[in-house]
Motif scaffolding. Structure first.
Motif, mmCIF file in Angstrom:
data_model
loop_
_atom_site.group_PDB
_atom_site.id
_atom_site.type_symbol
_atom_site.label_atom_id
_atom_site.label_comp_id
_atom_site.label_asym_id
_atom_site.label_seq_id
_atom_site.Cartn_x
_atom_site.Cartn_y
_atom_site.Cartn_z
ATOM 1 N N GLY A 250 -8.498 -10.556 -2.774
ATOM 2 C CA GLY A 250 -7.601 -10.569 -3.750
ATOM 3 C C GLY A 250 -6.208 -9.981 -3.448
ATOM 4 O O GLY A 250 -5.498 -10.412 -2.499
ATOM 5 N N SER A 251 -5.698 -8.858 -4.101
ATOM 6 C CA SER A 251 -4.562 -8.041 -3.976
ATOM 7 C C SER A 251 -5.029 -7.268 -2.625
ATOM 8 O O SER A 251 -5.934 -6.336 -2.729
ATOM 9 N N ILE A 252 -4.166 -6.922 -1.894
ATOM 10 C CA ILE A 252 -4.288 -5.898 -0.705
ATOM 11 C C ILE A 252 -3.079 -5.104 -0.753
ATOM 12 O O ILE A 252 -2.129 -5.388 -1.145
ATOM 13 N N SER A 253 -3.177 -3.976 -0.278
ATOM 14 C CA SER A 253 -2.083 -2.788 -0.158
ATOM 15 C C SER A 253 -1.426 -3.064 1.279
ATOM 16 O O SER A 253 -2.257 -3.663 2.370
ATOM 17 N N MET A 254 -0.304 -2.433 1.614
ATOM 18 C CA MET A 254 0.282 -2.508 3.049
ATOM 19 C C MET A 254 -0.713 -1.625 3.787
ATOM 20 O O MET A 254 -0.909 -1.756 5.096
ATOM 21 N N GLY A 255 -1.226 -0.581 2.968
ATOM 22 C CA GLY A 255 -2.176 0.354 3.935
ATOM 23 C C GLY A 255 -3.377 -0.176 4.343
ATOM 24 O O GLY A 255 -3.964 0.107 5.471
ATOM 25 N N ASP A 256 -3.941 -1.213 3.629
ATOM 26 C CA ASP A 256 -4.996 -1.924 4.040
ATOM 27 C C ASP A 256 -4.724 -2.461 5.493
ATOM 28 O O ASP A 256 -5.693 -2.837 6.260
ATOM 29 N N GLU A 287 7.882 -6.354 2.047
ATOM 30 C CA GLU A 287 8.944 -5.864 3.089
ATOM 31 C C GLU A 287 8.341 -4.497 3.746
ATOM 32 O O GLU A 287 8.817 -4.292 4.899
ATOM 33 N N GLU A 288 7.877 -3.439 3.123
ATOM 34 C CA GLU A 288 7.485 -2.092 3.629
ATOM 35 C C GLU A 288 6.491 -2.590 4.665
ATOM 36 O O GLU A 288 6.555 -1.743 5.667
ATOM 37 N N LEU A 289 5.546 -3.344 4.300
ATOM 38 C CA LEU A 289 4.496 -3.675 5.428
ATOM 39 C C LEU A 289 5.134 -4.187 6.703
ATOM 40 O O LEU A 289 4.919 -3.695 7.761
ATOM 41 N N ILE A 290 6.249 -5.015 6.560
ATOM 42 C CA ILE A 290 6.569 -5.606 7.814
ATOM 43 C C ILE A 290 7.247 -4.438 8.545
ATOM 44 O O ILE A 290 7.242 -4.661 9.881
ATOM 45 N N GLU A 295 8.204 -3.538 15.581
ATOM 46 C CA GLU A 295 9.164 -4.359 16.138
ATOM 47 C C GLU A 295 8.399 -5.706 16.300
ATOM 48 O O GLU A 295 7.302 -5.804 17.056
ATOM 49 N N GLN A 296 8.864 -6.714 15.895
ATOM 50 C CA GLN A 296 8.182 -8.035 15.808
ATOM 51 C C GLN A 296 8.562 -8.677 17.258
ATOM 52 O O GLN A 296 9.449 -8.690 17.842
ATOM 53 N N THR A 297 7.410 -9.351 17.686
ATOM 54 C CA THR A 297 7.611 -10.248 19.056
ATOM 55 C C THR A 297 8.243 -11.503 18.854
ATOM 56 O O THR A 297 9.148 -11.937 19.535
ATOM 57 N N SER A 298 8.362 -12.068 17.815
ATOM 58 C CA SER A 298 8.896 -13.364 17.551
ATOM 59 C C SER A 298 8.794 -13.594 15.955
ATOM 60 O O SER A 298 8.070 -12.905 15.279
ATOM 61 N N ASP A 299 9.572 -14.581 15.607
ATOM 62 C CA ASP A 299 9.856 -14.769 14.218
ATOM 63 C C ASP A 299 10.192 -16.466 14.089
ATOM 64 O O ASP A 299 11.145 -16.862 13.994
#
Length: 343
Positions: A250-256, A287-290, A295-299
Motif C-alpha cells: 500500500g503506502s510505503i515510507s522512504m525508509g522502507d 523527492e526526499e527519497l530520490i 546520484e542517479q546513473t541515468s534518467d
C-alpha cells in the motif's frame, strides 16, 4: 471365493500392489475389510494436493505416484483424483473419486469432506511438489459454524502429523492470514522454495496483513514469492531474502525503500539474487527519497536508475524507479561502471 474369505497373506499381497482408489473401494465392501484396511499403515507417495473450501462446497484434488518411488527418482505413473462435495437441502452430494455421484442425506458438507481428507492424508506420504489451498466465504449463516470448525480441524490435522508435510511450492488463496497459518507453519521449512499468495475476496486493492506469516521459518526459507490481487501490509525488511519476488504494497515510507535496498546489498548470498519488483500505491516524501538514494546513473523517459555496490564485488544492485514501481535487480560489474558505495 469372496474377498472376505481370502487368507490374510493373500489379502496382504493384493492390497500391497493396489493403488489408492482400489484400496478405498475394497474398504467399502464390508466392515471386516474396512477393519483390515484401517489396521494397516499406508504411505502412498503424493505428488500434489489441492484443497478448495467454501461455505457450502469442498473440492479435493490430488496426484498419487503409483510405482517405484524415491525422493529424487520416480519410475511409475501419476494418478489423478478429484472429489467434490456440495451442500444441498437434503444433505451432501459427493462426486468423483472413481465413483458415481451420490447423496448423503442429513449430512454436512464440511463433516463429510474432512473425513475423506483425513483418510487421504493419513494414508499418504506427503512429499509434495505443489500444495495449494483456497478459502472463500460469502458468510452463509447456516454454514458459518461448520466452516469455522472445518478450518480448525484442518489446522489440527496438519499440526499433529508425526512427519511434517514437505512441499516445494505452496500456494494460498485466502481472505486473511489466519487461513495461511492453518497450514504453512506445519510444513517442513527446509522443503519450501516458492510461496504464492492471492487474495480471494476479489476486492480491488484490498489489503492483506501478513505480519505473522513473515515471522515463520517457512517464509524465511523460501526463495521466490508471488503476490496476486492483493496489497500486503508488512515491513519490507522481511522480503529482502527472496531471490525473486513480485510484491504489491500500500503506502510505503522512504525508509522502507532505503532499508530494502541496504538489506539486499548486504545479503551474504547476493550471487543468488535475481530481482524484486515492488509496486506501491503511495510513497511518503518522494523527492526526499530520490535524494537519499544517491546520484542517479541515468534518467531516461521518466525511468530513474541507481547502481550500488554489494558484498559481492562481481555484481551490483540496479535500482530502477518508474512511476509507482521500484525494481531491484542484480547486474554484473563492468570496468567503467560507477557505483554508489555500500553503506
Amino acid at each position: 471365493m469372496s474377498l472376505q474369505e481370502m487368507p490374510n497373506e493373500v489379502m496382504e499381497k493384493l492390497v500391497d500392489d493396489a493403488d489408492y482408489a482400489t484400496i478405498q473401494s475394497i474398504r467399502k465392501v464390508s466392515r471386516e475389510l474396512r477393519s483390515f484396511i484401517d489396521g494397516k499403515t499406508w504411505q502412498f507417495p503424493m505428488y500434489e494436493l489441492s484443497l478448495d473450501a467454501y461455505d457450502d462446497f469442498i473440492k479435493l484434488q490430488w496426484y498419487h505416484l503409483h510405482g517405484r518411488y524415491q525422493p529424487f527418482f520416480f519410475n511409475g505413473i501419476l494418478e489423478d483424483y478429484s472429489m467434490y462435495y456440495a451442500q444441498e437441502k437434503l444433505g451432501v452430494v459427493v462426486d468423483g473419486g472413481r465413483s458415481v455421484e451420490k447423496m448423503l442425506k442429513s449430512e454436512k458438507v464440511h463433516t463429510v469432506g474432512f473425513i475423506d481428507l483425513e483418510i487421504l492424508l493419513n494414508s499418504s506420504l506427503l512429499k509434495l511438489k505443489n500444495l495449494r489451498t483456497s478459502f472463500y466465504t460469502v458468510e452463509k449463516k447456516e454454514c458459518r459454524l461448520d466452516y469455522l470448525l472445518f478450518k480448525e480441524k484442518l489446522k489440527n490435522l496438519f499440526a499433529t502429523r508425526e512427519q511434517k508435510v514437505e512441499a516445494e511450492n505452496v500456494c494460498f488463496k485466502v481472505t486473511d492470514q489466519s487461513e495461511i497459518l492453518l497450514i504453512l507453519p506445519h510444513v517442513d521449512p527446509s522443503s519450501v522454495e516458492d510461496i504464492y499468495i492471492e487474495d480471494s475476496r476479489e476486492i480491488r486493492d484490498s489489503e492483506l496483513d501478513i505480519g505473522e506469516v513473515v515471522q515463520t521459518a517457512q517464509w524465511k526459507n523460501a526463495r521466490t514469492l508471488t503476490l496476486q490481487n492483493c496489497i500486503l501490509s508488512a515491513p519490507l525488511k522481511h522480503f529482502t531474502h527472496f531471490d525473486e519476488a513480485y510484491i504489491n504494497v500500500g503506502s510505503i515510507s522512504m525508509g522502507d525503500v532505503i532499508d530494502m535496498k541496504n538489506g539486499i546489498c548486504q545479503r551474504n548470498n547476493f550471487e543468488k539474487f535475481k530481482r524484486i519488483h515492488l509496486y506501491y500505491v503511495y510513497v511518503s516524501d518522494e523527492e526526499e527519497l530520490i535524494r537519499l538514494l544517491g546520484e542517479q546513473t541515468s534518467d531516461w523517459s521518466y525511468t530513474q536508475v541507481w547502481l550500488y555496490e554489494t558484498v559481492d564485488p562481481r555484481t551490483a544492485l540496479r535500482l530502477e524507479k518508474f512511476e509507482n514501481r521500484v525494481t531491484f535487480q542484480s547486474r554484473y560489474v563492468s570496468p567503467n561502471m560507477t557505483l554508489i558505495p555500500l553503506e
